[in-house]
Enzyme design. Structure first.
Site, PDB file in Angstrom:
ATOM      1  N   GLY A   1      -4.630  -4.218  -3.757  1.00 33.81           N
ATOM      2  CA  GLY A   1      -5.605  -3.156  -4.018  1.00 33.81           C
ATOM      3  C   GLY A   1      -4.803  -1.927  -4.392  1.00 33.81           C
ATOM      4  O   GLY A   1      -4.115  -1.359  -3.562  1.00 33.81           O
ATOM      5  N   HIS A   2      -4.825  -1.573  -5.660  1.00 36.37           N
ATOM      6  CA  HIS A   2      -4.022  -0.445  -6.143  1.00 36.37           C
ATOM      7  C   HIS A   2      -4.957   0.685  -6.547  1.00 36.37           C
ATOM      8  O   HIS A   2      -5.800   0.525  -7.426  1.00 36.37           O
ATOM      9  CB  HIS A   2      -3.165  -0.888  -7.344  1.00 36.37           C
ATOM     10  CG  HIS A   2      -2.151  -1.933  -6.979  1.00 36.37           C
ATOM     11  ND1 HIS A   2      -1.279  -2.486  -7.875  1.00 36.37           N
ATOM     12  CD2 HIS A   2      -1.861  -2.514  -5.788  1.00 36.37           C
ATOM     13  CE1 HIS A   2      -0.501  -3.356  -7.257  1.00 36.37           C
ATOM     14  NE2 HIS A   2      -0.850  -3.403  -5.992  1.00 36.37           N
TER      15      HIS A   2
ATOM     16  N   LYS B   1       1.867   2.177  -5.201  1.00 37.72           N
ATOM     17  CA  LYS B   1       2.354   1.619  -6.484  1.00 37.72           C
ATOM     18  C   LYS B   1       1.395   1.949  -7.613  1.00 37.72           C
ATOM     19  O   LYS B   1       1.799   2.298  -8.720  1.00 37.72           O
ATOM     20  CB  LYS B   1       2.524   0.086  -6.364  1.00 37.72           C
ATOM     21  CG  LYS B   1       3.525  -0.342  -5.309  1.00 37.72           C
ATOM     22  CD  LYS B   1       3.569  -1.848  -5.127  1.00 37.72           C
ATOM     23  CE  LYS B   1       2.352  -2.459  -4.451  1.00 37.72           C
ATOM     24  NZ  LYS B   1       2.170  -2.078  -3.044  1.00 37.72           N
ATOM     25  N   GLY B   2       0.075   1.832  -7.313  1.00 42.41           N
ATOM     26  CA  GLY B   2      -0.945   2.079  -8.342  1.00 42.41           C
ATOM     27  C   GLY B   2      -0.828   3.477  -8.921  1.00 42.41           C
ATOM     28  O   GLY B   2      -0.887   3.667 -10.137  1.00 42.41           O
TER      29      GLY B   2
ATOM     30  N   SER C   1       5.854  12.337  -3.998  1.00 44.03           N
ATOM     31  CA  SER C   1       4.406  12.446  -4.141  1.00 44.03           C
ATOM     32  C   SER C   1       3.833  13.298  -3.019  1.00 44.03           C
ATOM     33  O   SER C   1       4.120  13.073  -1.843  1.00 44.03           O
ATOM     34  CB  SER C   1       3.796  11.041  -4.119  1.00 44.03           C
ATOM     35  OG  SER C   1       2.409  11.103  -4.340  1.00 44.03           O
TER      36      SER C   1
ATOM     37  N   ASP D   1       0.810  -1.219   0.000  1.00 37.57           N
ATOM     38  CA  ASP D   1       0.000   0.000   0.000  1.00 37.57           C
ATOM     39  C   ASP D   1       0.845   1.272   0.000  1.00 37.57           C
ATOM     40  O   ASP D   1       0.444   2.302   0.563  1.00 37.57           O
ATOM     41  CB  ASP D   1      -0.965   0.018   1.208  1.00 37.57           C
ATOM     42  CG  ASP D   1      -1.873  -1.188   1.215  1.00 37.57           C
ATOM     43  OD1 ASP D   1      -2.282  -1.622   0.118  1.00 37.57           O
ATOM     44  OD2 ASP D   1      -2.169  -1.711   2.308  1.00 37.57           O
TER      45      ASP D   1
HETATM   46  P1  GDP Z   1      -0.711   0.371  -3.579  1.00 37.48           P
HETATM   47  O1  GDP Z   1      -1.319  -0.900  -3.083  1.00 37.48           O
HETATM   48  O2  GDP Z   1       0.778   0.407  -3.364  1.00 37.48           O
HETATM   49  O3  GDP Z   1      -1.087   0.715  -4.990  1.00 37.48           O
HETATM   50  O4  GDP Z   1      -1.299   1.520  -2.636  1.00 37.48           O
HETATM   51  P2  GDP Z   1      -2.858   1.713  -2.214  1.00 37.48           P
HETATM   52  O5  GDP Z   1      -3.603   2.230  -3.381  1.00 37.48           O
HETATM   53  O6  GDP Z   1      -3.372   0.491  -1.532  1.00 37.48           O
HETATM   54  O7  GDP Z   1      -2.710   2.794  -1.064  1.00 37.48           O
HETATM   55  C1  GDP Z   1      -2.141   4.048  -1.285  1.00 37.48           C
HETATM   56  C2  GDP Z   1      -3.199   5.120  -0.960  1.00 37.48           C
HETATM   57  O8  GDP Z   1      -2.576   6.379  -0.845  1.00 37.48           O
HETATM   58  C3  GDP Z   1      -4.239   5.279  -2.062  1.00 37.48           C
HETATM   59  O9  GDP Z   1      -5.461   5.611  -1.475  1.00 37.48           O
HETATM   60  C4  GDP Z   1      -3.709   6.454  -2.885  1.00 37.48           C
HETATM   61  O10 GDP Z   1      -4.728   7.174  -3.553  1.00 37.48           O
HETATM   62  C5  GDP Z   1      -3.091   7.294  -1.808  1.00 37.48           C
HETATM   63  N1  GDP Z   1      -1.927   8.097  -2.219  1.00 37.48           N
HETATM   64  C6  GDP Z   1      -0.965   7.813  -3.127  1.00 37.48           C
HETATM   65  N2  GDP Z   1      -0.023   8.787  -3.132  1.00 37.48           N
HETATM   66  C7  GDP Z   1      -0.407   9.697  -2.207  1.00 37.48           C
HETATM   67  C8  GDP Z   1       0.166  10.913  -1.727  1.00 37.48           C
HETATM   68  O11 GDP Z   1       1.243  11.345  -2.116  1.00 37.48           O
HETATM   69  N3  GDP Z   1      -0.532  11.573  -0.751  1.00 37.48           N
HETATM   70  C9  GDP Z   1      -1.704  11.121  -0.239  1.00 37.48           C
HETATM   71  N4  GDP Z   1      -2.293  11.817   0.702  1.00 37.48           N
HETATM   72  N5  GDP Z   1      -2.266   9.965  -0.676  1.00 37.48           N
HETATM   73  C10 GDP Z   1      -1.623   9.273  -1.639  1.00 37.48           C
HETATM   74  P1  IMO Z   2      -0.926  -4.176  -2.283  1.00 31.82           P
HETATM   75  O1  IMO Z   2      -0.532  -4.735  -3.644  1.00 31.82           O
HETATM   76  C1  IMO Z   2      -0.900  -4.657   2.052  1.00 31.82           C
HETATM   77  C2  IMO Z   2      -0.927  -8.754   3.589  1.00 31.82           C
HETATM   78  C3  IMO Z   2      -2.144  -9.179   4.380  1.00 31.82           C
HETATM   79  C4  IMO Z   2      -1.501 -10.163   5.342  1.00 31.82           C
HETATM   80  C5  IMO Z   2      -0.451 -10.850   4.495  1.00 31.82           C
HETATM   81  C6  IMO Z   2      -0.893 -12.190   3.909  1.00 31.82           C
HETATM   82  O2  IMO Z   2      -2.202  -3.443  -2.280  1.00 31.82           O
HETATM   83  O3  IMO Z   2       0.223  -3.455  -1.661  1.00 31.82           O
HETATM   84  P2  IMO Z   2      -2.560 -12.820   1.928  1.00 31.82           P
HETATM   85  O4  IMO Z   2      -4.027 -12.554   1.771  1.00 31.82           O
HETATM   86  O5  IMO Z   2      -1.718 -12.254   0.840  1.00 31.82           O
HETATM   87  O6  IMO Z   2      -2.256 -14.263   2.194  1.00 31.82           O
HETATM   88  O7  IMO Z   2      -2.172 -12.051   3.292  1.00 31.82           O
HETATM   89  O8  IMO Z   2      -0.165  -9.952   3.437  1.00 31.82           O
HETATM   90  N1  IMO Z   2      -1.207  -8.221   2.247  1.00 31.82           N
HETATM   91  C7  IMO Z   2      -1.138  -6.921   1.921  1.00 31.82           C
HETATM   92  N2  IMO Z   2      -0.915  -5.839   2.698  1.00 31.82           N
HETATM   93  N3  IMO Z   2      -1.051  -4.506   0.717  1.00 31.82           N
HETATM   94  C8  IMO Z   2      -1.236  -5.593  -0.065  1.00 31.82           C
HETATM   95  O9  IMO Z   2      -1.238  -5.524  -1.414  1.00 31.82           O
HETATM   96  C9  IMO Z   2      -1.343  -6.864   0.532  1.00 31.82           C
HETATM   97  N4  IMO Z   2      -1.550  -8.104   0.058  1.00 31.82           N
HETATM   98  C10 IMO Z   2      -1.446  -8.927   1.114  1.00 31.82           C
HETATM   99  O10 IMO Z   2      -2.745  -8.083   5.035  1.00 31.82           O
HETATM  100  O11 IMO Z   2      -0.823  -9.460   6.372  1.00 31.82           O
HETATM  101 MG    MG Z   3      -2.857  -1.551  -1.815  1.00 34.20          MG
END
Ligand code: GDP
Ligand code: IMO
Ligand code: MG
Length: 435
Positions: free
Chosen positions: A44-45, A20-21, A414, A17
């Site tokens: 979840g991106h 990356k997305g 960012s 999280d």
């Molecule tokens: P990913 O799994 O690595 O793609 O990340 P997620 O989408 O799960 O979580 C990142 C969250 O931070 C998302 O809700 C993005 O919209 C948000 N985000 C990304 N870059 C920034 C930033 O620079 N500032 C803030 N406030 N939010 C950001």
């Molecule tokens: P993105 O791509 C954050 C975590 C789960 C748990 C562990 C194992 O959005 O960064 P699983 O269901 O994969 O067997 O769970 O990994 N986990 C993540 N945490 N971001 C993710 O993906 C994750 N995908 C799995 O919360 O601790």
């Molecule tokens: Mg994510």
């Protein structure tokens, strides 16, 4: 579109999280092929465009750019029902992927009995805090040579036999708790779900090899992150795939020679969902503020994320492991207005020695106490800043100390979730790529 660009991997450097997305979406206009190579719908991106947020789970985050061809590699595990829902949602919002999607026939399916087994285990004492999406069991049955692959959907007559072994093992193990549909119903359902996507199933390795040889640009989208890597993360509190660089090659079948650069992604602080070591975790009002301001609630499960200061030893470990050329440092704006901000520079172990070494055993992680260096906070907001020269002095001191602590240059900073919030650092390999 201004190609070419280096073939680039975007990889998470913490516990997921990181954002990356956002970076994949941002860089996608430079790329012809956008590829997922591991993970499943545990990912979840989030991509934010004009204030509208779109969450992608299994579809590569290049989906929002009609000129990107989307590839799902052999290292991915796929839930077809969820995949179809995701395609439908994208379509409703005007993003059509027909004709520009290829899924590897070698990718494994996530099946109802994988989900049942994952949830059953999570109901017991040794919880990992998984996403409950069946990821672990899908990968373990792949390794046990009893998985079902996308290619098997093209052989309806033998599909039931392919499903049987996993079905029987889970039924025996879970007994009454299994609550599974019959094998016939499961087979029928799967064949129905497969119908619309059959034309998109093919030889992704050959597709990518030819694209590479033609000189097309390729963007590799990591899911999860290095500290969740099955081999190099905080085992057993990890996911079941290799989300660090090695997984890219097994998960696509491409040679390492096809990759030019690695962009690591990290937040300006640290978060983690689920159980497991997290030395810099903050249990006080500072942690609560990071969670609230950063909206740190899971994109996939909605669970609150655990929050703490930036942890240099774990992030440096991830940079070394992945050969990171530059870091995309995300969410700096979340730290706006904090009186002071911290960076964990090392750990004090059970014997009082300071170390930056990453332990292997959970019992060793548990003994670590963090050594934090504090920096003066900044009062001017960084939110939406698009130029290095506009950063408040204190913020600049902080990010420069952070880069030094991981011995890796910042390539992108960012300052908000939207595409336009942030900037490429001058003089880095990303320079000119967002113009
Ligand atoms: P990913 O799994 O690595 O793609 O990340 P997620 O989408 O799960 O979580 C990142 C969250 O931070 C998302 O809700 C993005 O919209 C948000 N985000 C990304 N870059 C920034 C930033 O620079 N500032 C803030 N406030 N939010 C950001
Ligand atoms: P993105 O791509 C954050 C975590 C789960 C748990 C562990 C194992 O959005 O960064 P699983 O269901 O994969 O067997 O769970 O990994 N986990 C993540 N945490 N971001 C993710 O993906 C994750 N995908 C799995 O919360 O601790
Ligand atoms: Mg994510």
């Amino acid at each position: 579109m201004n190609r070419p660009a280096p073939n680039l991997a975007i990889l998470g450097l913490q516990w997921g999280d990181e954002g990356k997305g956002k970076l994949v979406d941002l860089l996608s206009p430079r790329y012809r092929q956008v590829v997922r190579f591991q993970g499943g719908n545990n990912a979840g991106h989030t991509v934010v465009v004009d204030g509208q947020s779109i969450a992608l789970h299994q579809v590569p985050s290049g989906a929002l750019h009609p000129e990107c061809f989307l590839v799902v590699g052999s290292g991915v595990v796929l839930n077809l029902e969820v995949f179809q829902q995701e395609l439908d949602r994208l379509k409703q919002r005007g993003f059509e992927v027909t004709g520009r999607l290829l899924m590897s026939e070698k990718a494994h399916l996530i099946l109802p009995y994988h989900i049942a087994l994952d949830r059953w285990r999570e109901g017991g004492a040794s919880k990992i805090g998984t996403t409950g999406r069946g990821i672990g069991p899908a990968y373990e049955m792949k390794a046990a040579r009893m998985g079902v692959r996308l290619a098997d959907l093209k052989h309806p007559d033998t599909l039931r036999d392919k499903l049987r072994q996993g079905y029987d093992e889970v039924s025996i193990r879970l007994g009454q708790d299994a609550d599974l549909p019959t094998l016939d119903a499961m087979t029928e359902n799967l064949l129905q779900q497969a119908q619309p996507i059959l034309p998109c199933i093919g030889d992704a390795q050959d597709h990518l090899y030819k694209a590479w040889k033609r000189g097309e640009t390729i963007l590799f989208e990591g899911a999860q992150a290095t500290l969740l890597d099955l081999d190099h993360g905080t085992y057993p509190f990890v996911t079941s795939s290799n989300c660090s660089l090695g997984g890219l090659f097994t998960g696509t079948g491409l040679s390492p020679k096809a990759l030019d650069k690695v962009l690591g992604v990290g937040k300006a602080y640290t978060t983690r969902v689920g159980a497991g070591p997290f030395p810099s975790e903050l249990f006080d009002s500072v942690g609560d503020r990071l969670r609230e301001v950063g909206r740190e609630f899971g994109t996939t499960t909605g669970r609150p994320r655990r929050c703490g200061w930036f942890d240099a030893p774990i992030t440096a470990h991830a940079c070394r492991l992945n050969g990171v050329d530059g870091i995309g440092l995300m969410k700096l704006d979340v730290l706006d207005g904090f009186p002071e901000v911290g960076i964990v520079l090392g750990y004090r172990d059970g014997e009082g020695r300071v170390t930056t070494r990453i332990p292997t055993c959970i019992s060793d992680w548990d003994q670590l106490k963090v050594e934090v260096k504090y920096f003066k906070g900044w009062t001017e907001p960084t939110r939406g800043i698009k130029e290095l020269s506009k950063l408040p002095k204190e913020a600049r001191v902080y990010v420069e100390a952070l880069a030094e602590s991981i011995e890796t240059p910042i390539a992108y900073l960012s300052t908000g979730p939207d595409r336009v919030e942030g900037f490429v650092y001058p003089g880095t390999f990303l320079e000119g790529m967002l113009d």
